[in-house]
Design a protein around this motif. Structure first.
Motif, mmCIF file in Angstrom:
data_model
loop_
_atom_site.group_PDB
_atom_site.id
_atom_site.type_symbol
_atom_site.label_atom_id
_atom_site.label_comp_id
_atom_site.label_asym_id
_atom_site.label_seq_id
_atom_site.Cartn_x
_atom_site.Cartn_y
_atom_site.Cartn_z
ATOM 1 N N LEU A 224 16.384 29.720 25.028
ATOM 2 C CA LEU A 224 17.024 29.407 23.752
ATOM 3 C C LEU A 224 18.306 28.600 23.951
ATOM 4 C CD1 LEU A 224 17.090 29.666 20.691
ATOM 5 C CD2 LEU A 224 18.258 31.873 20.958
ATOM 6 N N ALA A 225 19.031 28.859 25.031
ATOM 7 C CA ALA A 225 20.268 28.124 25.307
ATOM 8 C C ALA A 225 19.995 26.651 25.606
ATOM 9 C CB ALA A 225 21.011 28.761 26.474
ATOM 10 N N ALA A 226 18.742 26.336 25.947
ATOM 11 C CA ALA A 226 18.380 24.939 26.233
ATOM 12 C C ALA A 226 18.038 24.155 24.971
ATOM 13 C CB ALA A 226 17.191 24.887 27.200
ATOM 14 N N VAL A 227 17.813 24.857 23.857
ATOM 15 C CA VAL A 227 17.392 24.173 22.620
ATOM 16 C C VAL A 227 18.439 23.192 22.099
ATOM 17 C CG1 VAL A 227 16.705 24.495 20.216
ATOM 18 C CG2 VAL A 227 15.792 25.997 21.978
ATOM 19 N N PRO A 228 19.744 23.558 22.057
ATOM 20 C CA PRO A 228 20.722 22.563 21.592
ATOM 21 C C PRO A 228 20.653 21.256 22.381
ATOM 22 C CG PRO A 228 21.745 24.722 21.647
ATOM 23 C CD PRO A 228 20.389 24.870 22.286
ATOM 24 N N SER A 229 20.426 21.345 23.689
ATOM 25 C CA SER A 229 20.313 20.125 24.500
ATOM 26 C C SER A 229 19.086 19.315 24.105
ATOM 27 C CB SER A 229 20.235 20.489 25.991
ATOM 28 O OG SER A 229 21.463 21.011 26.445
ATOM 29 N N ALA A 230 17.961 20.001 23.890
ATOM 30 C CA ALA A 230 16.730 19.297 23.514
ATOM 31 C C ALA A 230 16.880 18.619 22.154
ATOM 32 C CB ALA A 230 15.556 20.276 23.477
ATOM 33 N N LEU A 231 17.444 19.346 21.182
ATOM 34 C CA LEU A 231 17.630 18.768 19.854
ATOM 35 C C LEU A 231 18.702 17.679 19.874
ATOM 36 C CD1 LEU A 231 17.306 21.868 17.494
ATOM 37 C CD2 LEU A 231 15.546 20.283 18.306
ATOM 38 N N PHE A 232 19.709 17.847 20.741
ATOM 39 C CA PHE A 232 20.729 16.811 20.886
ATOM 40 C C PHE A 232 20.081 15.522 21.382
ATOM 41 C CE2 PHE A 232 24.498 14.607 22.147
ATOM 42 C CZ PHE A 232 25.558 15.203 21.463
ATOM 43 N N SER A 233 19.135 15.652 22.309
ATOM 44 C CA SER A 233 18.445 14.473 22.844
ATOM 45 C C SER A 233 17.703 13.731 21.734
ATOM 46 C CB SER A 233 17.470 14.895 23.943
ATOM 47 O OG SER A 233 16.861 13.768 24.529
ATOM 48 N N VAL A 234 17.069 14.493 20.849
ATOM 49 C CA VAL A 234 16.363 13.872 19.725
ATOM 50 C C VAL A 234 17.357 13.180 18.789
ATOM 51 C CG1 VAL A 234 14.913 14.284 17.703
ATOM 52 C CG2 VAL A 234 14.494 15.572 19.814
ATOM 53 N N TRP A 235 18.407 13.926 18.414
ATOM 54 C CA TRP A 235 19.337 13.430 17.390
ATOM 55 C C TRP A 235 20.213 12.288 17.888
ATOM 56 C CZ3 TRP A 235 20.374 12.739 12.578
ATOM 57 C CH2 TRP A 235 21.668 12.355 12.201
ATOM 58 N N HIS A 236 20.809 12.417 19.110
ATOM 59 C CA HIS A 236 21.797 11.405 19.495
ATOM 60 C C HIS A 236 21.169 10.045 19.765
ATOM 61 C CE1 HIS A 236 22.093 11.717 24.231
ATOM 62 N NE2 HIS A 236 20.871 11.525 23.840
ATOM 63 N N ASN A 237 19.884 10.023 20.083
ATOM 64 C CA ASN A 237 19.227 8.720 20.233
ATOM 65 C C ASN A 237 19.003 8.055 18.881
ATOM 66 O OD1 ASN A 237 18.557 8.176 23.157
ATOM 67 N ND2 ASN A 237 17.823 10.263 22.965
ATOM 68 N N LEU A 238 18.737 8.870 17.851
ATOM 69 C CA LEU A 238 18.624 8.323 16.500
ATOM 70 C C LEU A 238 19.980 7.855 15.992
ATOM 71 C CD1 LEU A 238 16.231 10.859 14.730
ATOM 72 C CD2 LEU A 238 15.788 8.442 15.173
ATOM 73 N N SER A 239 20.975 8.739 16.084
ATOM 74 C CA SER A 239 22.306 8.393 15.576
ATOM 75 C C SER A 239 22.920 7.250 16.383
ATOM 76 C CB SER A 239 23.229 9.616 15.620
ATOM 77 O OG SER A 239 23.481 10.026 16.956
ATOM 78 N N GLY A 240 22.678 7.250 17.700
ATOM 79 C CA GLY A 240 23.210 6.186 18.549
ATOM 80 C C GLY A 240 22.633 4.833 18.179
ATOM 81 N N SER A 241 21.326 4.808 17.877
ATOM 82 C CA SER A 241 20.683 3.547 17.462
ATOM 83 C C SER A 241 21.266 3.046 16.147
ATOM 84 C CB SER A 241 19.171 3.769 17.308
ATOM 85 O OG SER A 241 18.595 4.175 18.525
ATOM 86 N N ILE A 242 21.451 3.973 15.196
ATOM 87 C CA ILE A 242 22.013 3.599 13.887
ATOM 88 C C ILE A 242 23.442 3.091 14.039
ATOM 89 C CG2 ILE A 242 22.735 4.498 11.636
ATOM 90 C CD1 ILE A 242 20.364 6.511 11.912
ATOM 91 N N LEU A 243 24.245 3.829 14.820
ATOM 92 C CA LEU A 243 25.632 3.433 15.016
ATOM 93 C C LEU A 243 25.733 2.102 15.751
ATOM 94 C CD1 LEU A 243 28.643 4.080 14.776
ATOM 95 C CD2 LEU A 243 28.466 5.413 16.888
ATOM 96 N N ALA A 244 24.876 1.907 16.757
ATOM 97 C CA ALA A 244 24.895 0.650 17.515
ATOM 98 C C ALA A 244 24.561 -0.538 16.614
ATOM 99 C CB ALA A 244 23.910 0.726 18.679
#
Length: 311
Positions: free
Chosen positions: A280-300
């Motif tokens: 369960l402690a690994a889930v934030p990292s997995a979801l972060f990987s999904v989200w930050h690539n989306l947000s990073g693309s939008i911000l870029a």
């Protein structure tokens, strides 16, 4: 351009979509991935080996050419993201395992995709690469120390074991990549063309495995974790931008510092969480990987339209 290079470039450009696809596969068909729990660290090692193949002396020359800029980026990264994670864990009253997972990803070095986003944002790519390289090299010391300092409230932290794991799955593969590049330059340069494909597949498999292992708990805690992850990432961008601006950096440098601050090596977070804490402690990292690539693309994309005259 051969077929492998074409496929690799396509996969690299559509990285965010592959992360989302494999996260969904892990959620809806967990049995496909749950038996590969022990593959998380080797998969991250493959990504880090690829990073070593791409590093050059020029990446570290920037550190000595403009140490102040690199120091601002690295210090900002390790100051802002862990602090935000700690505050969110308290304010949102996160359960212990999730709190540790959020803090863990906050204490990781810059993300493997941040340099690409800096390039797409028309930011200072050389600065971004240097910040990411230095934050990764010092991760065996910075990450365990920060986790021990901030997450000890929720769980006992074995700092020495964390240090050794980061050395094994991050530093050793990077060094091996650098050595292979030095000894077999032509072959290494040829293999680099396939790196986007290899790295993308390794990262999306890590995400799928973590999501698959935690599918029932994501059903229960997924919304809370997503809220924490989105706030963590967005606040990281905002504070990273104003941190760089506070030191008088121009827009190109601010773009690099912003993206290097807000994007984390979430693969490392997932590997450390799975090895030292709980699935369960690994889930934030997995979801972060999904989200930050989306947000990073939008911000870029948004950043790319901004010039010094359009602050």
């Amino acid at each position: 351009m051969n077929a492998v290079e074409k496929v690799s470039n396509f996969v690299g450009k559509t990285f965010s979509l592959w992360v989302i696809l494999f996260a969904c596969l892990g959620f809806f068909a967990p049995s496909l991935f749950t038996s590969y729990k022990n593959a998380i660290s080797p998969l991250l090692g493959i990504v880090m080996f690829g990073m070593g193949l791409t590093l050059s002396t020029a990446d570290f020359r920037e550190v000595f050419r403009r140490p102040k800029d690199v120091a601002i980026g690295v210090i900002g990264h390790y100051l802002i993201m862990p602090t935000i994670a700690y505050v969110l864990a308290i304010v949102l009253k996160l359960p212990p395992e999730i709190a540790v997972g959020v803090i863990l990803v906050g204490c990781c070095p810059s993300g493997t995709a941040s340099n690409v986003m800096t390039f797409l944002a028309k930011g200072d790519v050389a600065l971004g690469v240097s910040i990411a390289s230095v934050s990764t090299v010092i991760a065996p010391f910075a990450t365990p120390a920060l986790i021990s300092l901030l997450a000890g409230k929720w769980m006992d932290i074995n700092t020495k074991s964390l240090f050794m794991d980061i050395v094994q799955v991050v530093i050793v593969p990077i060094i091996l990549g650098i050595i292979v590049k030095a000894l077999f330059r032509k072959q290494a340069e040829a293999s680099v063309k396939a790196l986007p494909l290899v790295s993308t597949m390794a990262i999306v498999l890590i995400v799928a495995i973590v999501v698959g292992l935690n599918q029932p708990k994501i059903m229960t805690n997924g919304l809370l974790i997503f809220v924490a992850v989105i706030l963590h990432n967005v606040l990281g961008y905002l504070l990273g931008y104003f941190f760089a601006k506070m030191f008088g950096m121009d827009l190109s440098k601010r773009k690099a510092v912003t993206l290097e601050t807000g994007m984390q090596n979430s693969g490392l977070g997932a590997a450390l969480a799975a090895a030292h804490f709980s699935p369960l402690a690994a889930v934030p990292s997995a979801l972060f990987s999904v989200w930050h690539n989306l947000s990073g693309s939008i911000l870029a994309t948004w950043f790319a339209r901004r010039t010094e005259g359009k602050k």
